[in-house]
Write an enzyme that holds these catalytic residues in place. Structure first.
Site, short mmCIF file in Angstrom:
data_model
loop_
_atom_site.label_atom_id
_atom_site.label_comp_id
_atom_site.label_asym_id
_atom_site.label_seq_id
_atom_site.Cartn_x
_atom_site.Cartn_y
_atom_site.Cartn_z
N LYS A 22 0.83 -1.20 0.00
CA LYS A 22 0.00 0.00 0.00
C LYS A 22 0.87 1.25 0.00
O LYS A 22 0.66 2.17 -0.81
CB LYS A 22 -0.91 -0.03 1.24
CG LYS A 22 -2.09 0.90 1.17
CD LYS A 22 -2.95 0.78 2.43
CE LYS A 22 -3.71 -0.54 2.49
NZ LYS A 22 -4.35 -0.78 3.79
N ARG A 91 -3.05 3.32 8.60
CA ARG A 91 -3.42 2.16 7.79
C ARG A 91 -2.33 1.10 7.76
O ARG A 91 -1.17 1.41 7.55
CB ARG A 91 -3.69 2.60 6.34
CG ARG A 91 -4.44 3.87 6.21
CD ARG A 91 -4.54 4.35 4.76
NE ARG A 91 -5.25 3.43 3.90
CZ ARG A 91 -5.36 3.59 2.58
NH1 ARG A 91 -4.77 4.62 1.98
NH2 ARG A 91 -6.04 2.73 1.87
N GLY A 100 -8.14 -6.67 4.21
CA GLY A 100 -9.02 -6.74 5.37
C GLY A 100 -8.49 -7.56 6.53
O GLY A 100 -9.17 -7.74 7.53
N MET A 102 -5.75 -7.00 8.40
CA MET A 102 -5.18 -6.24 9.50
C MET A 102 -6.02 -4.99 9.74
O MET A 102 -7.08 -4.84 9.17
CB MET A 102 -3.73 -5.91 9.20
CG MET A 102 -2.86 -7.15 9.26
SD MET A 102 -1.17 -6.80 8.86
CE MET A 102 -1.34 -6.21 7.20
N ARG A 335 -3.32 -1.28 -6.41
CA ARG A 335 -2.41 -2.43 -6.44
C ARG A 335 -2.81 -3.27 -7.64
O ARG A 335 -3.90 -3.13 -8.17
CB ARG A 335 -2.51 -3.24 -5.14
CG ARG A 335 -3.82 -3.98 -5.05
CD ARG A 335 -4.09 -4.59 -3.71
NE ARG A 335 -5.53 -4.70 -3.59
CZ ARG A 335 -6.18 -4.78 -2.46
NH1 ARG A 335 -5.54 -4.76 -1.31
NH2 ARG A 335 -7.49 -4.88 -2.45
N HIS A 451 -16.01 -7.63 1.03
CA HIS A 451 -14.95 -8.42 1.62
C HIS A 451 -15.08 -9.89 1.24
O HIS A 451 -14.12 -10.55 0.84
CB HIS A 451 -15.03 -8.26 3.13
CG HIS A 451 -13.91 -8.93 3.81
ND1 HIS A 451 -12.67 -8.37 3.85
CD2 HIS A 451 -13.84 -10.12 4.39
CE1 HIS A 451 -11.87 -9.20 4.46
NE2 HIS A 451 -12.54 -10.28 4.80
N SER A 788 14.26 -42.00 -12.64
CA SER A 788 12.99 -41.33 -12.41
C SER A 788 12.84 -41.18 -10.91
O SER A 788 12.94 -42.16 -10.17
CB SER A 788 11.84 -42.16 -12.99
OG SER A 788 10.62 -41.52 -12.71
N CYS A 856 8.37 -39.02 -11.19
CA CYS A 856 7.05 -39.63 -11.33
C CYS A 856 6.26 -39.61 -10.03
O CYS A 856 5.20 -40.20 -9.93
CB CYS A 856 7.16 -41.05 -11.87
SG CYS A 856 8.08 -42.14 -10.79
N TYR A 876 11.82 -34.37 -17.73
CA TYR A 876 10.36 -34.40 -17.78
C TYR A 876 9.78 -34.57 -16.39
O TYR A 876 10.46 -34.99 -15.46
CB TYR A 876 9.87 -35.53 -18.71
CG TYR A 876 10.12 -36.93 -18.21
CD1 TYR A 876 9.26 -37.55 -17.28
CD2 TYR A 876 11.22 -37.67 -18.66
CE1 TYR A 876 9.50 -38.84 -16.84
CE2 TYR A 876 11.46 -38.96 -18.22
CZ TYR A 876 10.60 -39.54 -17.30
OH TYR A 876 10.84 -40.80 -16.84
P1 ADP Z 1 -7.61 -2.37 3.92
O1 ADP Z 1 -6.21 -2.74 3.71
O2 ADP Z 1 -8.34 -3.29 4.81
O3 ADP Z 1 -8.31 -2.05 2.64
P2 ADP Z 1 -7.28 0.45 4.26
O4 ADP Z 1 -6.09 0.96 4.96
O5 ADP Z 1 -7.23 0.51 2.79
O6 ADP Z 1 -7.59 -1.02 4.76
O7 ADP Z 1 -8.47 1.33 4.81
C1 ADP Z 1 -9.77 0.91 5.04
C2 ADP Z 1 -10.73 1.86 4.38
O8 ADP Z 1 -10.54 3.20 4.81
C3 ADP Z 1 -10.61 1.89 2.90
O9 ADP Z 1 -11.88 1.96 2.32
C4 ADP Z 1 -9.85 3.15 2.62
O10 ADP Z 1 -10.10 3.66 1.35
C5 ADP Z 1 -10.35 4.07 3.71
N1 ADP Z 1 -9.34 5.07 4.04
C6 ADP Z 1 -8.09 4.83 4.44
N2 ADP Z 1 -7.40 5.97 4.60
C7 ADP Z 1 -8.24 6.97 4.30
C8 ADP Z 1 -8.10 8.39 4.23
N3 ADP Z 1 -6.95 8.98 4.52
N4 ADP Z 1 -9.17 9.10 3.87
C9 ADP Z 1 -10.33 8.48 3.57
N5 ADP Z 1 -10.53 7.17 3.60
C10 ADP Z 1 -9.49 6.40 3.95
MG MG Z 2 -7.74 -0.91 1.29
#
Ligand code: ADP
Ligand code: MG
Ligand code: MG
Length: 906
Positions: A22, A91, A100, A102, A335, A451, A788, A856, A876
């Site tokens: 991320k 985040r 989702g 963490m 990503r 999710h 083999s 094999c 093979y």
């Molecule tokens: P995950 O890895 O579980 O997707 P994220 O870190 O992406 O967790 O965040 C969870 C949610 O919060 C996502 O929908 C993301 O877009 C939103 N979010 C994260 N940071 C911000 C931010 N700075 N402003 C607005 N929304 C945010």
């Molecule tokens: Mg996310």
């Protein structure tokens, strides 16, 4: 001083290990001048230190402060200010995407004072209190470890008490009341008030995100996806932008192509007046990107433009998270996106057509595992009943199973061997073990990007989501169809993840078009396709497999014991039989003949018994050579211990004791069998009289079997065929053993040549399945034309455990404890067993440069192992007929990936 914190502008997409996926991609987008809210990333290094010694490095606080000051400057707002306060999100983001799994905390920096500043800034009390109650809720749950229901329940109760239909009906007053209630919950549960100091909130949230690396669901996910436990997560601190500021705001998730069908063209969800997780948790059903185009054209246009730029830049399907704040678009994440197996194939060839990647790269973009799931059967369109409902198809496949309503129940019933469909109102990350255990997932809420959908696609689970005609009552354990039938836990239902249909009861299945294609070719595959999507998929498959075959250095053979399997394997593209086991040919009605061989008291008697088996074997081989005409067939001489051909000793003991007790006569034959079973009994049959040892003890077997092979070849040649048999001797441990049996076999072949007047070309080789054989491979190779690797036995003999005894026993514990990352019977243990393979190949080829080397064992059909075998130079792999297409693909990928890597490092 170590650099623990990177501003987004300081990173790039190749820094995933340090910044997490991320963080690295936020940095990349920042540097591409995309509208990314400013922020910074705390490295995975810090996480590893924290997990190691339980504390954060001293310098961290200063580095965070310095970076925060930069963000404040860029935004012209201050963190913790009572006017126009800057808020941040904290985040998680690991080197490999763990959607989702963490934690993330939004709206950090709000307190009883700044909430007023936020209200004034936005001109909306409701928005400010909504943000504050969200902070209290998320902070309470993830940072302070308070049971999430203590927040979720009051929220639902309030909505119910006031008769609200959803979250949007709540007023500023309601939300302020909730915030007060939540603060009270925090005080009661932790004995301390919610921290009002924004910086304290930030520090605590950072630490909590690091801690969340080790939540149970994150661990389960990593095990499944083979992600190392030691990587750690980074933490991203990012300026908040608000999708919950009212009608002109919203948040969403989008893909540069459809991740479930692979159709080209952007695809996504939009949820007005919402924040963060709302869109993926399914609190409300979402709108589409087209809807967004109607609501806010400029934001839509900018978004689509950005998606195109991202795809060109990453040269792959990307997924993104975005937010519209008061009409302005912000990018929150991107990503390389997860996709279904069908989408993977289609997208790969589309990208090649568009010139973004080469044809060779397209082959590397798909996996054998993805191909495997495309070959699964589908529901029979012709015979299936009316669906009870049709909802969003989120992850393809056809699954039938009994209904379970909870994660725990899914795990429990699956553990008892049941096929279960996990039925939930909506899923959250805690349901992961249940989704792993289930064959399918059905939810009443949520879209394709929910999710449940994302996780199910990632692991190839069939999923249907957003079935809003279904009423799921998890407490009452019922599933009701609006105005219709009611289902209970244990009832069987079927879900079609390609069409979104849900059926009562079990439904018949048929071959998928992909299966028809690999079996019968392109025309047949296209004819079996039930939609344009299916047709496009079959074409992509054909292109990729054809390319893979051309590129592959290793050949793919199949393990087949009879003509039908050999034929089937050939249809699947096998270029020979790598293992034909002969002992199956001794079972059934032929078993008494083998019994006679064992019971014979004189060599003559034994020869007599064997001579009856010979012709039967010969006709078996003829059938297989015919099916594999023109291609090699490796026939293995008898391998298992003899007692396997005798009745069970315990059973015999009981039978005879009963007869004697009743005074009934025990026949001479019965007594002889009993005596033989007793004398042949072994404490460790796996390590007893078997393999080559049998061929040396009872040379008559070699006479009979080799003669049958040679005569079958003669018969085929006389019939105008082109047989290519090879003779393989199992369980060799020394050069001398090989020499004895090989000399014997060659004499028999020479005899048959003389008798028939036909020249035969029958190589004699051996299996390497003992550590000793690998060590003295040079000595053996001097006597052998091919090796083999019998990697099943080699794994057993190297580790010193027998598969049947350990698989259900301690292997799961060993995997949980990290001794293995996968069962060594599934993927070859490269580090240990693999060394023996490598050694044997090297030593064998040194002594005999023409030595052909194959494998094999079951590992021959396992993608990871195939790449390993390619690296150590095998000629093979041989696997079960059904795995042949997968092995072909992986063999091609292995060669291509090696050459692509080599050209990259040049
Ligand atoms: P995950 O890895 O579980 O997707 P994220 O870190 O992406 O967790 O965040 C969870 C949610 O919060 C996502 O929908 C993301 O877009 C939103 N979010 C994260 N940071 C911000 C931010 N700075 N402003 C607005 N929304 C945010
Ligand atoms: Mg996310
Ligand atoms: Mg073996």
């Amino acid at each position: 001083m170590t650099k623990f914190v990177y501003a987004f502008a300081e990173g790039n997409k190749d820094m995933r290990d340090l910044l997490g996926g991320k963080g690295a991609n936020l940095a990349e987008m920042t540097n591409m001048n995309m509208p990314v809210p400013p922020g910074f990333t705390v490295t995975t290094d810090v996480c590893r230190q924290y997990l190691g010694n339980g504390s954060l490095p001293d310098e961290l606080a200063d580095q965070v402060s310095a970076n925060l000051a930069e963000v404040e400057k860029a935004m012209g707002r201050k963190f913790g200010a009572t006017q126009s306060p800057l808020l941040v999100s904290v985040r998680s983001g690991a080197p490999f995407s763990m959607p989702g799994m963490m934690e993330t905390v939004l709206n950090v920096g709000l307190n009883d004072e700044t909430v007023k500043g936020l209200a004034a800034m936005a001109g909306s009390d409701r928005f400010a209190w909504d943000s504050y109650r969200r902070l209290l809720q998320m902070f309470g749950k993830t940072v302070l470890d308070i049971d999430g229901d203590l927040f979720a329940n009051p929220l639902h109760e309030l909505q119910a008490a006031k008769g609200y239909k959803g979250d949007l009906d709540m007023t500023a007053e309601d939300l302020r009341g909730l915030a007060d209630q939540f603060k009270q919950v925090i005080l009661e549960q932790t004995g301390k008030p919610f921290p009002q100091d924004p910086r304290e909130q930030l520090n605590m949230a950072i630490e909590a995100v690091f801690r969340s690396w080790n939540t149970e669901r994150a661990q389960v996910y990593r095990r499944r996806e083979h992600i190392s436990e030691t990587l750690g997560t980074a933490v991203n601190v990012q300026t908040m932008v608000f999708g919950n500021m009212g009608e002109n705001s919203g948040t969403g998730v989008a893909f540069t192509r459809d991740p479930s069908t692979g159709r080209s063209g952007v695809y996504g969800d939009y949820l007005p007046d919402a924040q963060g997780e709302d869109v993926v948790s399914g609190i409300r059903n979402t709108l589409t990107l087209d809807d967004l185009a109607g609501i806010n054209k400029p934001a839509y246009t900018e978004l689509v433009d950005i998606m195109h730029r991202l795809e060109e830049h990453y040269r792959d399907l990307c997924d993104i998270e975005y937010t519209v704040e008061n009409g302005k678009l912000w990018m929150l994440q991107t990503r390389v996106g997860k996709r279904t197996p069908a989408a993977a194939f289609r997208v790969a060839t589309q990208l090649a057509d568009e010139g973004l990647i080469t044809e060779d790269e397209a082959v590397t973009r798909v996996t054998g595992e993805q191909l495997t799931s495309l070959l699964f059967p589908q529901f029979d369109q012709a015979s299936h009943p009316e669906p009870i409902t049709v909802a969003t198809p989120a992850s393809p496949g056809a699954a039938s199973g009994e209904i379970v309503f909870s994660d725990a129940e899914a795990v429990r019933r699956a553990g008892e061997g049941a096929k279960v469909i996990l039925v939930r109102r909506e899923t959250n990350a805690e349901d992961l073990p249940g989704m792993v255990a289930a064959v399918g997932v059905l939810t009443a809420r949520g879209g394709k990007t929910s999710h449940a959908a994302v996780v199910a696609r990632g692991m190839g689970r069939t999923a249907v989501v957003g079935a809003d005609e279904l009423i799921v009552d998890e407490a009452a354990q019922t599933l009701k169809v609006c105005g219709g039938k009611e289902f209970h836990a244990g009832d069987i239902i079927s879900i079609d993840g390609t069409s979104g249909e849900v059926f009562a009861g079990a439904v018949d299945v048929v071959d998928s078009p992909a299966m028809v294609y690999v079996e019968s070719g392109l025309e047949a595959g296209l004819a079996a396709a039930r939609s344009d999507d299916d047709k496009a998929l079959v074409r992509s498959l054909d292109r990729i497999l054809t390319r893979a075959d051309k590129a592959a250095r290793m050949k793919v053979r199949a393990n087949a014991d009879n003509p039908e399997d050999a034929q089937r394997a050939r249809e699947f593209g096998a270029t020979g039989v790598g293992l034909c086991r002969t002992e199956h040919m001794f079972l059934g009605e032929r078993r008494p003949l083998v019994e006679h061989v064992i019971l014979a008291r004189t060599p003559e008697e034994q020869a007599e018994a064997l001579s009856k088996l010979g012709p039967l074997q010969k006709s078996d081989f003829e059938g297989i050579f015919k099916a594999m005409d023109g291609l090699p067939v490796v026939v293995r001489l008898i391998d298992p211990p003899l007692h396997e051909f005798l009745p069970d000793l315990t059973q015999l003991t009981v039978e005879i004791a009963v007869k004697e007790a009743k005074g009934e006569e025990v026949t001479e034959h019965e007594r002889a069998v009993f005596e033989a079973a007793k004398s042949r009994h072994e404490e460790n049959p796996m390590l007893g009289l078997r393999g080559v040892r049998l061929s040396i003890e009872i040379p008559g077997f070699v006479d009979m079997q080799v003669r049958a092979v040679a005569e079958a070849a003669v018969a085929r040649i006389q019939a105008g065929g082109d047989p290519h048999p090879e003779i393989m001797i199992p369980l060799i441990g020394s050069g001398r053993e090989m020499e004895i049996v090989k000399t014997h076999a060659e004499r028999v072949i020479a005899d048959v040549e003389k008798e028939s007047g036909i020249k035969l070309e029958i190589p004699v080789g051996n299996m390497i399945e003992l550590p000793r054989a690998a060590l003295v491979a040079d000595e053996i190779a001097e006597q052998s034309q091919f090796f083999s690797f019998g990697t099943n036995d080699l794994t057993q003999t190297t580790w010193g455990f027998s598969r049947d005894d350990v698989e259900g026993e301690f292997i799961p514990t060993y995997i949980a404890d990290g001794v293995f990352d996968t069962s060594p019977f599934e993927s070859i243990d490269e580090h240990g067993v693999g060394q023996l393979v490598e050694t044997a190949v090297a030593r064998g080829r040194k002594a005999n440069p023409d030595l052909l080397c194959g494998i094999c064992g079951e590992h021959g059909g396992d993608p990871r192992s195939i790449h390993f075998f390619n690296r150590v130079g095998l000629d093979y792999v041989s696997c079960s007929p059904f795995r042949v297409p997968i092995a072909r693909l992986e063999a091609g990928r292995a060669t291509l990936m090696e050459s692509l890597e080599a050209s990259e490092t040049k």
